[in-house]
Design a protein around this motif. Structure first.
Motif, PDB file in Angstrom:
ATOM      1  N   ARG A  53       0.831  -1.206   0.000  1.00 46.00           N
ATOM      2  CA  ARG A  53       0.000   0.000   0.000  1.00 46.00           C
ATOM      3  C   ARG A  53       0.869   1.262   0.000  1.00 46.00           C
ATOM      4  O   ARG A  53       1.350   1.677   1.049  1.00 46.00           O
ATOM      5  CB  ARG A  53      -0.939  -0.026   1.196  1.00 46.00           C
ATOM      6  CG  ARG A  53      -1.886  -1.226   1.129  1.00 46.00           C
ATOM      7  CD  ARG A  53      -2.888  -1.255   2.225  1.00 46.00           C
ATOM      8  NE  ARG A  53      -2.256  -1.183   3.540  1.00 46.00           N
ATOM      9  CZ  ARG A  53      -2.925  -0.988   4.671  1.00 46.00           C
ATOM     10  NH1 ARG A  53      -4.234  -0.846   4.652  1.00 46.00           N
ATOM     11  NH2 ARG A  53      -2.299  -0.946   5.820  1.00 46.00           N
ATOM     12  N   SER A  56      -2.190   6.787  -2.514  1.00 51.43           N
ATOM     13  CA  SER A  56      -3.079   7.528  -1.622  1.00 51.43           C
ATOM     14  C   SER A  56      -4.549   7.219  -1.866  1.00 51.43           C
ATOM     15  O   SER A  56      -4.985   7.083  -3.006  1.00 51.43           O
ATOM     16  CB  SER A  56      -2.847   9.031  -1.794  1.00 51.43           C
ATOM     17  OG  SER A  56      -1.520   9.348  -1.438  1.00 51.43           O
ATOM     18  N   ASP A  57      -5.297   7.163  -0.749  1.00 48.28           N
ATOM     19  CA  ASP A  57      -6.750   7.017  -0.821  1.00 48.28           C
ATOM     20  C   ASP A  57      -7.382   8.413  -0.809  1.00 48.28           C
ATOM     21  O   ASP A  57      -6.678   9.432  -0.907  1.00 48.28           O
ATOM     22  CB  ASP A  57      -7.275   6.133   0.315  1.00 48.28           C
ATOM     23  CG  ASP A  57      -7.026   6.713   1.702  1.00 48.28           C
ATOM     24  OD1 ASP A  57      -6.680   7.912   1.835  1.00 48.28           O
ATOM     25  OD2 ASP A  57      -7.181   5.951   2.685  1.00 48.28           O
ATOM     26  N   ALA A  58      -8.694   8.493  -0.660  1.00 48.31           N
ATOM     27  CA  ALA A  58      -9.414   9.774  -0.679  1.00 48.31           C
ATOM     28  C   ALA A  58      -9.005  10.686   0.480  1.00 48.31           C
ATOM     29  O   ALA A  58      -9.138  11.907   0.386  1.00 48.31           O
ATOM     30  CB  ALA A  58     -10.921   9.525  -0.656  1.00 48.31           C
ATOM     31  N   GLN A  59      -8.479  10.113   1.564  1.00 47.16           N
ATOM     32  CA  GLN A  59      -8.025  10.907   2.704  1.00 47.16           C
ATOM     33  C   GLN A  59      -6.524  11.200   2.641  1.00 47.16           C
ATOM     34  O   GLN A  59      -5.924  11.626   3.626  1.00 47.16           O
ATOM     35  CB  GLN A  59      -8.353  10.188   4.030  1.00 47.16           C
ATOM     36  CG  GLN A  59      -9.833  10.174   4.373  1.00 47.16           C
ATOM     37  CD  GLN A  59     -10.620   9.189   3.513  1.00 47.16           C
ATOM     38  OE1 GLN A  59     -10.185   8.063   3.290  1.00 47.16           O
ATOM     39  NE2 GLN A  59     -11.759   9.632   3.023  1.00 47.16           N
ATOM     40  N   ASN A  63      -3.015   3.947   1.535  1.00 48.57           N
ATOM     41  CA  ASN A  63      -3.834   2.783   1.858  1.00 48.57           C
ATOM     42  C   ASN A  63      -4.170   1.933   0.644  1.00 48.57           C
ATOM     43  O   ASN A  63      -4.844   0.921   0.777  1.00 48.57           O
ATOM     44  CB  ASN A  63      -5.144   3.207   2.528  1.00 48.57           C
ATOM     45  CG  ASN A  63      -4.965   3.479   4.000  1.00 48.57           C
ATOM     46  OD1 ASN A  63      -4.146   2.846   4.658  1.00 48.57           O
ATOM     47  ND2 ASN A  63      -5.706   4.445   4.520  1.00 48.57           N
ATOM     48  N   LEU A  64      -3.734   2.340  -0.546  1.00 49.58           N
ATOM     49  CA  LEU A  64      -4.090   1.615  -1.761  1.00 49.58           C
ATOM     50  C   LEU A  64      -2.852   0.970  -2.379  1.00 49.58           C
ATOM     51  O   LEU A  64      -1.763   1.534  -2.372  1.00 49.58           O
ATOM     52  CB  LEU A  64      -4.757   2.562  -2.769  1.00 49.58           C
ATOM     53  CG  LEU A  64      -6.021   3.269  -2.287  1.00 49.58           C
ATOM     54  CD1 LEU A  64      -6.520   4.244  -3.352  1.00 49.58           C
ATOM     55  CD2 LEU A  64      -7.105   2.268  -1.914  1.00 49.58           C
ATOM     56  N   ASP A  68      -5.144  -2.305  -6.252  1.00 46.24           N
ATOM     57  CA  ASP A  68      -6.315  -1.466  -5.973  1.00 46.24           C
ATOM     58  C   ASP A  68      -6.516  -0.379  -7.017  1.00 46.24           C
ATOM     59  O   ASP A  68      -7.647  -0.089  -7.405  1.00 46.24           O
ATOM     60  CB  ASP A  68      -6.203  -0.798  -4.599  1.00 46.24           C
ATOM     61  CG  ASP A  68      -6.240  -1.770  -3.438  1.00 46.24           C
ATOM     62  OD1 ASP A  68      -6.873  -2.842  -3.574  1.00 46.24           O
ATOM     63  OD2 ASP A  68      -5.616  -1.461  -2.396  1.00 46.24           O
ATOM     64  N   ILE A  69      -5.417   0.239  -7.457  1.00 40.19           N
ATOM     65  CA  ILE A  69      -5.549   1.352  -8.405  1.00 40.19           C
ATOM     66  C   ILE A  69      -5.514   0.888  -9.855  1.00 40.19           C
ATOM     67  O   ILE A  69      -5.651   1.695 -10.764  1.00 40.19           O
ATOM     68  CB  ILE A  69      -4.477   2.435  -8.178  1.00 40.19           C
ATOM     69  CG1 ILE A  69      -3.086   1.912  -8.553  1.00 40.19           C
ATOM     70  CG2 ILE A  69      -4.535   2.981  -6.761  1.00 40.19           C
ATOM     71  CD1 ILE A  69      -2.103   2.990  -8.912  1.00 40.19           C
TER      72      ILE A  69
END
Length: 148
Positions: A53, A56-59, A63-64, A68-69
């Motif tokens: 990970r 970057s996630d939305a925050q 975390n990704l 994931d991406i």
């Protein structure tokens, strides 16, 4: 086995002036292989890379993962990562796996990423390559199987 991960917005590798591999957003992965490495290690490291990970996630938290991406991976063999730099002013490459051993392990690493549905581009094993990238962050991590 060592994998130097660089989060990129784009990366490409050229051999003799011709682009042989390129990605947009994802990871540029420099892979160094030692004589003690094997296919099991290569597969496990590829699985770790795919799930690591560092995006970057939305925050804005890392975390990704690459999976994931749905990012790309540009994998470049780099025997200098396995160099012994502990003494003197010149690196020793005796700690790097010979090409006859390293190339199949490099291919096993790439094959495992592809099995995990990662879009993979590669350099050319053993070639003199020119690598261009835009490091995103900058974010760079070294994963070393001998230290886990």
């Amino acid at each position: 086995m060592k994998a130097l991960l660089q989060r990129v917005t784009q990366a490409k590798v050229e051999v003799a002036g011709q682009t042989v591999g390129a990605i947009d957003s994802g990871l540029l992965i420099f892979l160094g292989i030692t004589p003690s490495d094997n296919e099991t290690i290569a597969r496990k490291l590829a699985q770790r890379v795919a799930g690591y990970r560092l995006f970057s996630d939305a925050q804005d938290k890392m975390n990704l993962s690459l999976s994931d991406i749905e990012g790309g991976a540009l994998v470049v063999s780099q025997f200098t990562l396995a160099a012994d730099t502990n003494s003197g002013r010149r690196p020793s490459f005796s700690s790097a796996a010979p090409p006859v051993q390293a190339e199949p392990l490099y291919e096993a690493f790439v094959a495992e990423l592809r099995r995990l549905t990662i879009n993979v581009a590669t350099g050319e094993f053993g070639a003199d390559m020119q690598v261009a990238l835009t490091n995103d962050g900058p974010v760079t991590f070294l994963l070393d199987t001998e230290k886990t």
